[in-house]
Write an enzyme that holds these catalytic residues in place. Structure first.
Site, PDB file in Angstrom:
ATOM      1  N   GLU A   1       0.863  -1.187   0.000  1.00  0.00           N
ATOM      2  CA  GLU A   1       0.000   0.000   0.000  1.00  0.00           C
ATOM      3  C   GLU A   1       0.889   1.222   0.000  1.00  0.00           C
ATOM      4  O   GLU A   1       2.047   1.150   0.424  1.00  0.00           O
ATOM      5  CB  GLU A   1      -0.863   0.007   1.278  1.00  0.00           C
ATOM      6  CG  GLU A   1      -1.862  -1.126   1.346  1.00  0.00           C
ATOM      7  CD  GLU A   1      -2.180  -1.538   2.780  1.00  0.00           C
ATOM      8  OE1 GLU A   1      -1.892  -0.771   3.707  1.00  0.00           O
ATOM      9  OE2 GLU A   1      -2.690  -2.656   2.956  1.00  0.00           O
TER      10      GLU A   1
ATOM     11  N   LYS B   1       2.358   4.570   1.483  1.00  0.00           N
ATOM     12  CA  LYS B   1       2.520   5.054   2.855  1.00  0.00           C
ATOM     13  C   LYS B   1       2.057   6.509   2.865  1.00  0.00           C
ATOM     14  O   LYS B   1       2.712   7.374   2.285  1.00  0.00           O
ATOM     15  CB  LYS B   1       3.970   4.949   3.301  1.00  0.00           C
ATOM     16  CG  LYS B   1       4.179   5.367   4.737  1.00  0.00           C
ATOM     17  CD  LYS B   1       5.605   5.124   5.177  1.00  0.00           C
ATOM     18  CE  LYS B   1       5.781   5.348   6.664  1.00  0.00           C
ATOM     19  NZ  LYS B   1       5.279   6.614   7.149  1.00  0.00           N
TER      20      LYS B   1
ATOM     21  N   ARG C   1      -2.044   8.181  12.184  1.00  0.00           N
ATOM     22  CA  ARG C   1      -2.614   6.850  12.381  1.00  0.00           C
ATOM     23  C   ARG C   1      -3.874   6.986  13.218  1.00  0.00           C
ATOM     24  O   ARG C   1      -3.896   7.753  14.198  1.00  0.00           O
ATOM     25  CB  ARG C   1      -1.577   5.998  13.117  1.00  0.00           C
ATOM     26  CG  ARG C   1      -1.924   4.533  13.281  1.00  0.00           C
ATOM     27  CD  ARG C   1      -1.524   3.801  12.043  1.00  0.00           C
ATOM     28  NE  ARG C   1      -1.696   2.364  12.150  1.00  0.00           N
ATOM     29  CZ  ARG C   1      -0.708   1.517  12.415  1.00  0.00           C
ATOM     30  NH1 ARG C   1       0.511   1.983  12.645  1.00  0.00           N
ATOM     31  NH2 ARG C   1      -0.927   0.220  12.451  1.00  0.00           N
TER      32      ARG C   1
ATOM     33  N   ARG D   1      -2.233   7.186  17.592  1.00  0.00           N
ATOM     34  CA  ARG D   1      -1.194   6.187  17.853  1.00  0.00           C
ATOM     35  C   ARG D   1      -0.744   6.202  19.300  1.00  0.00           C
ATOM     36  O   ARG D   1      -0.284   5.208  19.835  1.00  0.00           O
ATOM     37  CB  ARG D   1      -0.031   6.490  16.910  1.00  0.00           C
ATOM     38  CG  ARG D   1       1.128   5.601  17.062  1.00  0.00           C
ATOM     39  CD  ARG D   1       1.842   5.516  15.741  1.00  0.00           C
ATOM     40  NE  ARG D   1       3.241   5.235  15.921  1.00  0.00           N
ATOM     41  CZ  ARG D   1       4.112   5.239  14.939  1.00  0.00           C
ATOM     42  NH1 ARG D   1       3.736   5.551  13.721  1.00  0.00           N
ATOM     43  NH2 ARG D   1       5.368   4.953  15.154  1.00  0.00           N
TER      44      ARG D   1
ATOM     45  N   ARG E   1       7.205  -4.342  16.715  1.00  0.00           N
ATOM     46  CA  ARG E   1       7.834  -3.969  15.463  1.00  0.00           C
ATOM     47  C   ARG E   1       8.577  -5.196  14.933  1.00  0.00           C
ATOM     48  O   ARG E   1       9.777  -5.301  15.053  1.00  0.00           O
ATOM     49  CB  ARG E   1       8.808  -2.810  15.725  1.00  0.00           C
ATOM     50  CG  ARG E   1       8.967  -1.859  14.580  1.00  0.00           C
ATOM     51  CD  ARG E   1       9.959  -0.777  14.949  1.00  0.00           C
ATOM     52  NE  ARG E   1       9.347   0.358  15.615  1.00  0.00           N
ATOM     53  CZ  ARG E   1       8.715   1.341  14.979  1.00  0.00           C
ATOM     54  NH1 ARG E   1       8.607   1.342  13.689  1.00  0.00           N
ATOM     55  NH2 ARG E   1       8.209   2.353  15.657  1.00  0.00           N
TER      56      ARG E   1
HETATM   57  P1  AMP Z   1       6.515   5.837  10.678  1.00  0.00           P
HETATM   58  O1  AMP Z   1       5.591   6.853  11.277  1.00  0.00           O
HETATM   59  O2  AMP Z   1       7.530   6.411   9.740  1.00  0.00           O
HETATM   60  O3  AMP Z   1       7.077   4.896  11.716  1.00  0.00           O
HETATM   61  O4  AMP Z   1       5.634   4.890   9.722  1.00  0.00           O
HETATM   62  C1  AMP Z   1       4.588   4.128  10.199  1.00  0.00           C
HETATM   63  C2  AMP Z   1       3.296   4.897  10.044  1.00  0.00           C
HETATM   64  O5  AMP Z   1       2.927   5.028   8.675  1.00  0.00           O
HETATM   65  C3  AMP Z   1       2.108   4.180  10.631  1.00  0.00           C
HETATM   66  O6  AMP Z   1       2.026   4.348  12.017  1.00  0.00           O
HETATM   67  C4  AMP Z   1       0.946   4.857   9.931  1.00  0.00           C
HETATM   68  O7  AMP Z   1       0.575   6.024  10.640  1.00  0.00           O
HETATM   69  C5  AMP Z   1       1.540   5.312   8.616  1.00  0.00           C
HETATM   70  N1  AMP Z   1       0.947   4.668   7.441  1.00  0.00           N
HETATM   71  C6  AMP Z   1       0.676   5.326   6.304  1.00  0.00           C
HETATM   72  N2  AMP Z   1       0.149   4.529   5.396  1.00  0.00           N
HETATM   73  C7  AMP Z   1       0.058   3.298   5.949  1.00  0.00           C
HETATM   74  C8  AMP Z   1      -0.413   2.036   5.480  1.00  0.00           C
HETATM   75  N3  AMP Z   1      -0.884   1.872   4.248  1.00  0.00           N
HETATM   76  N4  AMP Z   1      -0.320   0.983   6.339  1.00  0.00           N
HETATM   77  C9  AMP Z   1       0.175   1.140   7.596  1.00  0.00           C
HETATM   78  N5  AMP Z   1       0.627   2.309   8.086  1.00  0.00           N
HETATM   79  C10 AMP Z   1       0.575   3.384   7.272  1.00  0.00           C
END
Ligand code: AMP
Length: 577
Positions: free
Chosen positions: A234, A236, A241, A256, A436
């Site tokens: 998918e 990002k 979140r 989150r 994680r």
């Molecule tokens: P990071 O904040 O860089 O750790 O990346 C993880 C975050 O990406 C997750 O907590 C979500 O908020 C976000 N995210 C965006 N798109 C998606 C998706 N398709 N699936 C899961 N998480 C996603």
């Protein structure tokens, strides 16, 4: 409390995980259930169980003042002790000279006193209650009470280790304990159930947040396929979140950090309010350009995080703001549906369920076209349609890939759509909250980096208490003047930080004790997730999640990047949309 403080001291005294777990398990077994249950919460680094929305809400400065009043020490003595330890609790331990009554403070009593602080209104009342608590503490107890109040025990315990200790103490499987805790969001209650052999009774509480599944970063598609090859992919999205709970006309949305954020997004409530079944969905809230407010987004597509930022943290949202920054919910997982906790099903199955659920949510709103026009290739909506019926919920479009080349191709498409990168998910794995693992991976590319000049420095915390490790940095304005754009903890090595500390001490312009203005001679390369407009810095911009990549001794400060360059990157984020 004294036993608890001694336990913390012993746990802090060893770096061995097994030893820590043993000490805590022995403590749990030796204590009455109520005390052990309270200790489990405290050892996880919290005052309240995770599901609770209560917070202590007391600032470090209030605790600092209470310690100062009780010890009668000067600001300078306090600052020096703090700098020696990098921790207010440890500093207070060194300075403690209060008359100790000798009375024994039981852990449940401590919980009550902490609760009194939480319910006190206003700084003066809080200060008073903090003092009441600390007056009942011996030096060692104060040390840990203070650490708890400022929210950091620093003894190397994590909630997962507390779970393991509970399993060891009551001879239960770690898996059963972890699962109960995940469902209850209450490590204290989990301990109770384990002690009473009732872990199987733990069940999910609808309207209380579950942990979120997390994803480590991979640097390349090759690394991604080294973990698994049957990938669901998918985009990002760069929003926030959000876990949605709904059922029987009620809707609650959690962030989150497991805080409720329903009030900030009132337009999402009707989407879920009429759901015929109870649901828990996982997804991302995104700002969405409709083409009506921004000509660059004529088709309607996701806007960068900087746009969404205006919607965050608001209790009340005006109609104007809702129009100016429209939002959508991109759903990408389902945790509860059909009266069943679906997290134990593989993603493959959850994914099918989600598609069905989103279509039925859309149908209940008599707007089938809401999702049908969202296509994977553009994730864009027909502008005419948007003008009349704006899509509020979208099922995240899904692609599949088996090779690194396929992933690279989709990655480029996602970037062209203006999204941050990809989420690469193993189709066979269960939803594992709060962990994680390598079942979900994220792949993103950093924007350009900036070369910035350090203008101010601060002492760090913890093991960096004695060194100047936090840097504020600037770019050049039109006339070469320096304008701050951000602040970051150093990503440099310990040796580099030590060397820089010496340099900054010798090149200080103004010394404020904890922080210093320094000669603007050091150039750093800084990476970041994106750029936001901000009133906080004179440049008018702030870097989001800045990280120091390296020192640039080869670059003189007058060749550092400019505000103009920052603005270009900021605008390019928008153009990419
Ligand atoms: P990071 O904040 O860089 O750790 O990346 C993880 C975050 O990406 C997750 O907590 C979500 O908020 C976000 N995210 C965006 N798109 C998606 C998706 N398709 N699936 C899961 N998480 C996603």
């Amino acid at each position: 409390m004294l036993r608890f403080a001694q336990l913390c001291e012993a746990v802090a005294g060893t770096t061995k995980k097994l030893e820590k777990r043993k000490l805590v398990a022995e403590y749990f077994r030796a204590q009455p259930e109520q005390t052990a249950s309270q200790a489990a919460i405290f050892l996880s680094g919290d005052i309240y169980p995770a599901f609770s929305e209560r917070t202590l809400n007391v600032g470090g400065s209030t605790v600092w003042r209470a310690v100062q009043q009780l010890t009668g020490r000067s600001e300078q003595e306090m600052s020096e002790a703090y700098r020696r330890h990098g921790d207010l609790g440890a500093a207070a331990y060194e300075l403690w000279s209060c008359e100790f009554s000798g009375s024994v403070l039981a852990l449940p009593d401590l919980a009550k006193l902490l609760d009194d602080i939480a319910t006190a209104r206003g700084p003066a009342a809080k200060l008073e209650r903090v003092s009441v608590l600390l007056r009942q503490c011996s030096a060692l107890e104060a040390k840990y009470a203070i650490k708890m109040m400022v929210g950091d025990l620093r003894i190397g315990m994590r909630e997962s280790l507390v779970e393991e200790a509970i399993a060891a103490a009551y001879d239960k499987s770690e898996l059963a304990v972890r699962r109960a805790n995940m469902l209850l969001g209450d490590i204290g209650e989990t301990l109770r159930l384990a002690a009473e052999d009732r872990l199987h009774e733990a069940s999910m509480r609808l309207f209380h947040p579950l942990g979120f599944m997390l994803a480590p970063e991979v640097k390349s598609s090759e690394e991604a396929v080294s973990y698994f090859t049957d990938a669901q992919i998918e985009d990002k999205y760069d929003g926030i979140r959000a876990q949605v709970h709904c059922g029987e006309g009620r809707v609650r949305i959690f962030s989150r950090t497991q805080d409720e954020i329903s009030e900030s997004f009132p337009e999402l409530i009707p989407v879920f309010q009429d759901s015929p079944e109870a649901l828990v969905l996982d997804g991302e809230i995104l700002a969405w350009g409709t083409g009506t407010t921004d000509s660059k987004n004529a088709n309607g597509s996701a806007l960068p995080f900087s746009a969404l930022q205006r919607r965050l943290g608001r209790k009340r949202v005006s109609d104007k703001l809702m129009r100016e920054v429209p939002i959508v919910y991109i759903a990408f997982d389902v945790l509860f549906a059909n009266n069943e906790l679906t997290i134990d099903r593989p993603l493959r199955e959850r994914s099918e369920m989600l598609t069905r659920i989103v279509s039925s949510l859309v149908e209940t709103q008599h707007a089938a076209s809401f999702v049908s026009c969202a296509t994977q290739s553009s994730l864009a909506f027909d502008p005419e349609e948007i003008a009349t019926s704006f899509p509020r919920i979208v099922r995240a479009p899904v692609a599949q890939a088996h090779t690194a080349d396929e992933i690279d191709q989709i990655f480029m498409e996602a970037r062209a759509r203006g999204n941050e990168g990809l989420m690469i998910k193993n189709r066979e794995t269960l939803y594992t909250p709060g962990r994680r693992g390598h079942a979900w991976l994220k792949m993103k590319r950093e924007l350009a980096t900036l070369d910035c000049v350090v203008t101010a420095v601060e002492f760090g915390n913890g093991k960096r208490a004695g060194v100047l490790s936090d840097y504020t940095f600037a770019v050049r304005g039109e006339n070469g003047e320096l304008m701050n754009v951000g602040k970051a903890y150093s990503g440099l090595t310990d040796a580099e930080i030590a060397e820089m500390t010496q340099w900054f001490k010798g090149h200080t312009l103004t010394d404020f004790g904890h922080s210093r203005l320094v000669e603007p001679k050091i150039v750093l390369e800084v990476a970041f997730n994106n750029i936001m407009r901000s009133d906080r810095h004179e440049s008018g911009f702030a870097l989001r999640f800045p990280r120091i990549v390296r020192l640039r001794p080869d670059k003189p400060p007058d060749e550092a990047d400019t505000v103009k360059r920052v603005e270009e990157i900021y605008l390019s984020q928008h153009r990419a949309q």
